[in-house]
Design a protein around this motif. Sequence first.
Motif, PDB file in Angstrom:
ATOM      1  N   ARG A 170      34.196  38.769  39.855  1.00 55.25           N
ATOM      2  CA  ARG A 170      34.898  37.673  39.416  1.00 55.25           C
ATOM      3  C   ARG A 170      36.583  38.195  39.283  1.00 55.25           C
ATOM      4  N   ASN A 171      36.673  39.557  39.086  1.00 50.17           N
ATOM      5  CA  ASN A 171      37.844  40.228  38.976  1.00 50.17           C
ATOM      6  C   ASN A 171      38.811  40.066  40.480  1.00 50.17           C
ATOM      7  N   ARG A 172      37.950  40.331  41.478  1.00 52.64           N
ATOM      8  CA  ARG A 172      38.572  40.158  42.499  1.00 52.64           C
ATOM      9  C   ARG A 172      38.265  38.799  43.324  1.00 52.64           C
ATOM     10  N   ASP A 173      38.336  37.603  42.537  1.00 53.46           N
ATOM     11  CA  ASP A 173      38.089  36.505  42.661  1.00 53.46           C
ATOM     12  C   ASP A 173      37.076  35.815  43.824  1.00 53.46           C
ATOM     13  N   GLN A 183      33.917  34.048  44.191  1.00 55.72           N
ATOM     14  CA  GLN A 183      33.463  32.905  43.263  1.00 55.72           C
ATOM     15  C   GLN A 183      32.002  32.385  43.771  1.00 55.72           C
TER      16      GLN A 183
END
Length: 224
Positions: free
Chosen positions: A67-70, A72
Amino acid sequence: MRITLVEDNIALAKGIAYRLQDAGHAIDVLNDGLEASEFLTNDTSDLIILDINLPGMDGLEILRQLRNRDDQRPVVLLSARAETKDRVMGLDAGADDYLIKPFEMDELEARVRALTRRRTHQGRRVLTVGALQFDVAARALTADDQTLDLPRRELAMFECLILSSGRRITKSTLLDYAYGTGADVEESVVEVYISRLRSRLKPYGIQINSARGLGYQLQGTSDA
């Protein structure tokens, strides 16, 4: 659909993989958290099934990294932790679903189907090649509003080819896409499936070109 499964219980991992493969999915199986973290940085799976208690790195940290590197992609967490606070922690970390061990395989399959439907409703991407349209999220192949049913391995290889946007795809890549990375299957199997696909797709104006040593290319792919 391509699914990455991260589970250190070998027997359970095999059971889940066999069940989802029977449902038509390609499965990559990893048993170590650090290995999974590295793998998930570059892979292209559609959905992740992730155990929390893993050697090397726990599943919650892997999820936070995603999630930190988007990233999804939908994630189903697996855990023996049944308390409400544990479920809340998993969902707050970015999980789309949380399944408590032990669970029935039917329930896991239902959760996977639900997440697939959610992806379909969130946005439809339809690719066109020849006279065929391929709904990426639904994995549905149609011509003149009529569904074309392909055997699951052939559909997986067709999906890999059409998603390549006209690039050549090697035998090993097609094999991994249809069976999962590291499957004990000879590359010659790809030739059999490609031959069958050519026959099925020819009436729709589609060709699969091959170049010795380089791979296969679907002719005429374009976004609709």
